[in-house]
Scaffold this motif. Sequence first.
Motif, PDB file in Angstrom:
ATOM      1  N   ILE A   1      -1.993  -1.885  -3.948  1.00  0.00           N
ATOM      2  CA  ILE A   1      -3.303  -1.253  -3.776  1.00  0.00           C
ATOM      3  C   ILE A   1      -3.080   0.221  -3.478  1.00  0.00           C
ATOM      4  N   LEU A   2      -3.602   1.088  -4.320  1.00  0.00           N
ATOM      5  CA  LEU A   2      -3.538   2.516  -3.998  1.00  0.00           C
ATOM      6  C   LEU A   2      -4.730   2.821  -3.088  1.00  0.00           C
ATOM      7  N   PRO A   3      -4.441   3.196  -1.850  1.00  0.00           N
ATOM      8  CA  PRO A   3      -5.534   3.336  -0.893  1.00  0.00           C
ATOM      9  C   PRO A   3      -6.575   4.395  -1.264  1.00  0.00           C
ATOM     10  N   ASP A   4      -6.180   5.359  -2.101  1.00  0.00           N
ATOM     11  CA  ASP A   4      -7.136   6.394  -2.555  1.00  0.00           C
ATOM     12  C   ASP A   4      -8.308   5.810  -3.317  1.00  0.00           C
TER      13      ASP A   4
ATOM     14  N   GLY B   1       5.305  12.098   9.211  1.00  0.00           N
ATOM     15  CA  GLY B   1       4.022  12.644   9.670  1.00  0.00           C
ATOM     16  C   GLY B   1       2.837  11.729   9.409  1.00  0.00           C
ATOM     17  N   LYS B   2       3.100  10.480   9.042  1.00  0.00           N
ATOM     18  CA  LYS B   2       1.985   9.615   8.687  1.00  0.00           C
ATOM     19  C   LYS B   2       1.801   8.461   9.680  1.00  0.00           C
ATOM     20  N   GLY B   3       2.323   8.674  10.902  1.00  0.00           N
ATOM     21  CA  GLY B   3       2.277   7.633  11.930  1.00  0.00           C
ATOM     22  C   GLY B   3       0.872   7.252  12.369  1.00  0.00           C
TER      23      GLY B   3
ATOM     24  N   PRO C   1       8.996  11.701  -0.747  1.00  0.00           N
ATOM     25  CA  PRO C   1       7.991  11.243  -1.726  1.00  0.00           C
ATOM     26  C   PRO C   1       8.519  11.366  -3.156  1.00  0.00           C
ATOM     27  N   LEU C   2       9.255  10.370  -3.588  1.00  0.00           N
ATOM     28  CA  LEU C   2       9.913  10.429  -4.899  1.00  0.00           C
ATOM     29  C   LEU C   2       9.130   9.700  -5.980  1.00  0.00           C
ATOM     30  N   GLY C   3       7.834   9.523  -5.741  1.00  0.00           N
ATOM     31  CA  GLY C   3       6.989   8.928  -6.764  1.00  0.00           C
ATOM     32  C   GLY C   3       6.458   7.559  -6.372  1.00  0.00           C
ATOM     33  N   LEU C   4       5.407   7.174  -7.095  1.00  0.00           N
ATOM     34  CA  LEU C   4       4.737   5.903  -6.807  1.00  0.00           C
ATOM     35  C   LEU C   4       5.665   4.710  -7.043  1.00  0.00           C
TER      36      LEU C   4
ATOM     37  N   HIS D   1       8.882   4.650  -6.803  1.00  0.00           N
ATOM     38  CA  HIS D   1       9.848   4.654  -5.704  1.00  0.00           C
ATOM     39  C   HIS D   1       9.214   4.082  -4.441  1.00  0.00           C
ATOM     40  N   ALA D   2       7.952   4.448  -4.187  1.00  0.00           N
ATOM     41  CA  ALA D   2       7.246   3.938  -2.999  1.00  0.00           C
ATOM     42  C   ALA D   2       7.143   2.406  -3.061  1.00  0.00           C
ATOM     43  N   VAL D   3       6.795   1.887  -4.225  1.00  0.00           N
ATOM     44  CA  VAL D   3       6.673   0.428  -4.381  1.00  0.00           C
ATOM     45  C   VAL D   3       8.037  -0.230  -4.165  1.00  0.00           C
TER      46      VAL D   3
ATOM     47  N   PRO E   1      -2.864  12.211   7.631  1.00  0.00           N
ATOM     48  CA  PRO E   1      -2.580  11.563   6.344  1.00  0.00           C
ATOM     49  C   PRO E   1      -3.866  11.427   5.528  1.00  0.00           C
ATOM     50  N   LYS E   2      -3.737  11.668   4.235  1.00  0.00           N
ATOM     51  CA  LYS E   2      -4.902  11.535   3.341  1.00  0.00           C
ATOM     52  C   LYS E   2      -5.577  10.179   3.525  1.00  0.00           C
ATOM     53  N   GLU E   3      -4.748   9.156   3.690  1.00  0.00           N
ATOM     54  CA  GLU E   3      -5.265   7.779   3.794  1.00  0.00           C
ATOM     55  C   GLU E   3      -6.103   7.585   5.057  1.00  0.00           C
ATOM     56  N   MET E   4      -5.986   8.527   6.007  1.00  0.00           N
ATOM     57  CA  MET E   4      -6.760   8.420   7.256  1.00  0.00           C
ATOM     58  C   MET E   4      -8.033   9.257   7.227  1.00  0.00           C
TER      59      MET E   4
ATOM     60  N   PHE F   1       0.849  -1.192   0.000  1.00  0.00           N
ATOM     61  CA  PHE F   1       0.000   0.000   0.000  1.00  0.00           C
ATOM     62  C   PHE F   1       0.891   1.251   0.000  1.00  0.00           C
ATOM     63  N   PRO F   2       1.103   1.879  -1.146  1.00  0.00           N
ATOM     64  CA  PRO F   2       1.895   3.113  -1.138  1.00  0.00           C
ATOM     65  C   PRO F   2       1.079   4.229  -0.475  1.00  0.00           C
ATOM     66  N   ALA F   3       1.601   4.753   0.602  1.00  0.00           N
ATOM     67  CA  ALA F   3       0.877   5.804   1.332  1.00  0.00           C
ATOM     68  C   ALA F   3       1.863   6.851   1.843  1.00  0.00           C
ATOM     69  N   GLY F   4       2.867   7.120   1.017  1.00  0.00           N
ATOM     70  CA  GLY F   4       3.903   8.069   1.424  1.00  0.00           C
ATOM     71  C   GLY F   4       3.757   9.441   0.790  1.00  0.00           C
ATOM     72  N   GLY F   5       2.685   9.605  -0.001  1.00  0.00           N
ATOM     73  CA  GLY F   5       2.500  10.876  -0.727  1.00  0.00           C
ATOM     74  C   GLY F   5       2.066  12.012   0.191  1.00  0.00           C
ATOM     75  N   LEU F   6       2.084  13.210  -0.355  1.00  0.00           N
ATOM     76  CA  LEU F   6       1.796  14.393   0.455  1.00  0.00           C
ATOM     77  C   LEU F   6       0.309  14.743   0.511  1.00  0.00           C
ATOM     78  N   GLY F   7      -0.467  14.197  -0.412  1.00  0.00           N
ATOM     79  CA  GLY F   7      -1.914  14.458  -0.400  1.00  0.00           C
ATOM     80  C   GLY F   7      -2.264  15.927  -0.552  1.00  0.00           C
ATOM     81  N   THR F   8      -1.551  16.604  -1.450  1.00  0.00           N
ATOM     82  CA  THR F   8      -1.734  18.065  -1.556  1.00  0.00           C
ATOM     83  C   THR F   8      -3.121  18.461  -2.051  1.00  0.00           C
ATOM     84  N   ARG F   9      -3.773  17.565  -2.795  1.00  0.00           N
ATOM     85  CA  ARG F   9      -5.096  17.928  -3.318  1.00  0.00           C
ATOM     86  C   ARG F   9      -6.126  18.079  -2.208  1.00  0.00           C
TER      87      ARG F   9
HETATM   88  P1  UTP Z   1      -1.157  10.434  -5.572  1.00  0.00           P
HETATM   89  O1  UTP Z   1      -0.376  11.277  -6.502  1.00  0.00           O
HETATM   90  O2  UTP Z   1      -2.614  10.271  -5.812  1.00  0.00           O
HETATM   91  O3  UTP Z   1      -0.994  10.935  -4.069  1.00  0.00           O
HETATM   92  O4  UTP Z   1      -0.476   9.019  -5.428  1.00  0.00           O
HETATM   93  P2  UTP Z   1      -0.340  12.172  -3.441  1.00  0.00           P
HETATM   94  O5  UTP Z   1       0.892  12.581  -4.132  1.00  0.00           O
HETATM   95  O6  UTP Z   1      -0.240  11.858  -1.978  1.00  0.00           O
HETATM   96  O7  UTP Z   1      -1.536  13.235  -3.567  1.00  0.00           O
HETATM   97  P3  UTP Z   1      -1.658  14.658  -4.235  1.00  0.00           P
HETATM   98  O8  UTP Z   1      -1.673  14.417  -5.720  1.00  0.00           O
HETATM   99  O9  UTP Z   1      -0.515  15.493  -3.742  1.00  0.00           O
HETATM  100  O10 UTP Z   1      -2.979  15.143  -3.718  1.00  0.00           O
HETATM  101  C1  UTP Z   1      -1.191   7.787  -5.310  1.00  0.00           C
HETATM  102  C2  UTP Z   1      -0.744   7.010  -4.095  1.00  0.00           C
HETATM  103  O11 UTP Z   1       0.662   6.850  -4.101  1.00  0.00           O
HETATM  104  C3  UTP Z   1       1.225   7.257  -2.881  1.00  0.00           C
HETATM  105  C4  UTP Z   1       0.231   8.232  -2.268  1.00  0.00           C
HETATM  106  O12 UTP Z   1       0.332   8.234  -0.863  1.00  0.00           O
HETATM  107  C5  UTP Z   1      -1.094   7.697  -2.775  1.00  0.00           C
HETATM  108  O13 UTP Z   1      -1.622   6.717  -1.908  1.00  0.00           O
HETATM  109  N1  UTP Z   1       2.544   7.869  -3.123  1.00  0.00           N
HETATM  110  C6  UTP Z   1       2.692   8.833  -4.054  1.00  0.00           C
HETATM  111  C7  UTP Z   1       3.614   7.458  -2.354  1.00  0.00           C
HETATM  112  O14 UTP Z   1       3.497   6.556  -1.499  1.00  0.00           O
HETATM  113  N2  UTP Z   1       4.830   8.044  -2.548  1.00  0.00           N
HETATM  114  C8  UTP Z   1       5.030   9.006  -3.480  1.00  0.00           C
HETATM  115  O15 UTP Z   1       6.167   9.486  -3.609  1.00  0.00           O
HETATM  116  C9  UTP Z   1       3.928   9.418  -4.246  1.00  0.00           C
END
Ligand code: UTP
Length: 291
Positions: free
Chosen positions: A130-133, A61-63, A108-111, A113-115, A27-30, A10-18
Amino acid sequence: MNKRVRKAVFPAGGLGTRFLPATKVIPKEMLALVDKPIIQYGVEEAVASGIEHIIIVTGRGKGAMEDHFDHSFELDATLERRGKHDLLAVSRGVSGLARISYVRQKEPLGLGHAVLCAKEFVGNEPFAVILPDDVIEAKVPCLKQMIKVFNEKGGSVLATMTIEGPGISAYGVLAGEQDPNNQRIYNCTGMVEKPKFEDAPSKQAIIGRYVLTPRVFELLEQTTPGAGGEIQLTDGIKALLKEEKIFGYTFEGKRFDCGDKFGMLQATVEFALKRPEFGEKFKKYLKGLEL
Ligand code: UTP
């Protein structure tokens, strides 16, 4: 190599800026869909699909995700003392859901990279992503449908959904031929990231569920960062396609994009309407709105 799909990343390291400002601290996932964090829907889907080990890729920050799936002694003790047995079962149910490991993605260097961060936990066996979004409602869990295709076809599987019209431009789009024996399966020949409507190679949009062979890890390691310095999962999958067969699979069910405010609102309305304890009341409320 173990051939069974036992692990899900489950990649959940993104910033969730949207979702800012909600995701500045949470965390967005929460974020809750009705009363459950969106990542829990994905974890429940994985467990219902036969997954035995879940690897969540977290970040700074996603603890809260770790706390959520852990025991909560104070809460459980208080609920027990107050005789709130049904709520106690809910709380305990979450911590007992699955065997979960966590790995940090330091940046957060990309999906892709997370995988890749989950490589050591997965090892040399096929695995799910599984992308939790993406919360998916389906009679047979989406991942279970995909694992069946993986087992039958013996190649990586990408979940897709059919999108009519220009909306397809927001997605990675699958190129390929439909399997003559199963209209839901495509023999993948390529992928195009966010094409113009006129250039889209099909109506099959790739969504947040994958079953992949472990070779993708080595290929991701060789992938150079693309735009924005991110390592894209799609680039790793494209490299995999040069060596192995990959299949698109139009899953049966409905996907909600809960990483996006509008998608989350749609999911909230539809999931709330289905809740037996207040669905009818909510429907009446919606009908009474002057729209
Ligand atoms: P998204 O691009 O939808 O998530 O990535 P994001 O970057 O968190 O959100 P926005 O676009 O800024 O709003 C899809 C999934 O991949 C994870 C995110 O956490 C999300 O679950 N992801 C993305 C990572 O784990 N690491 C990354 O570097 C980027």
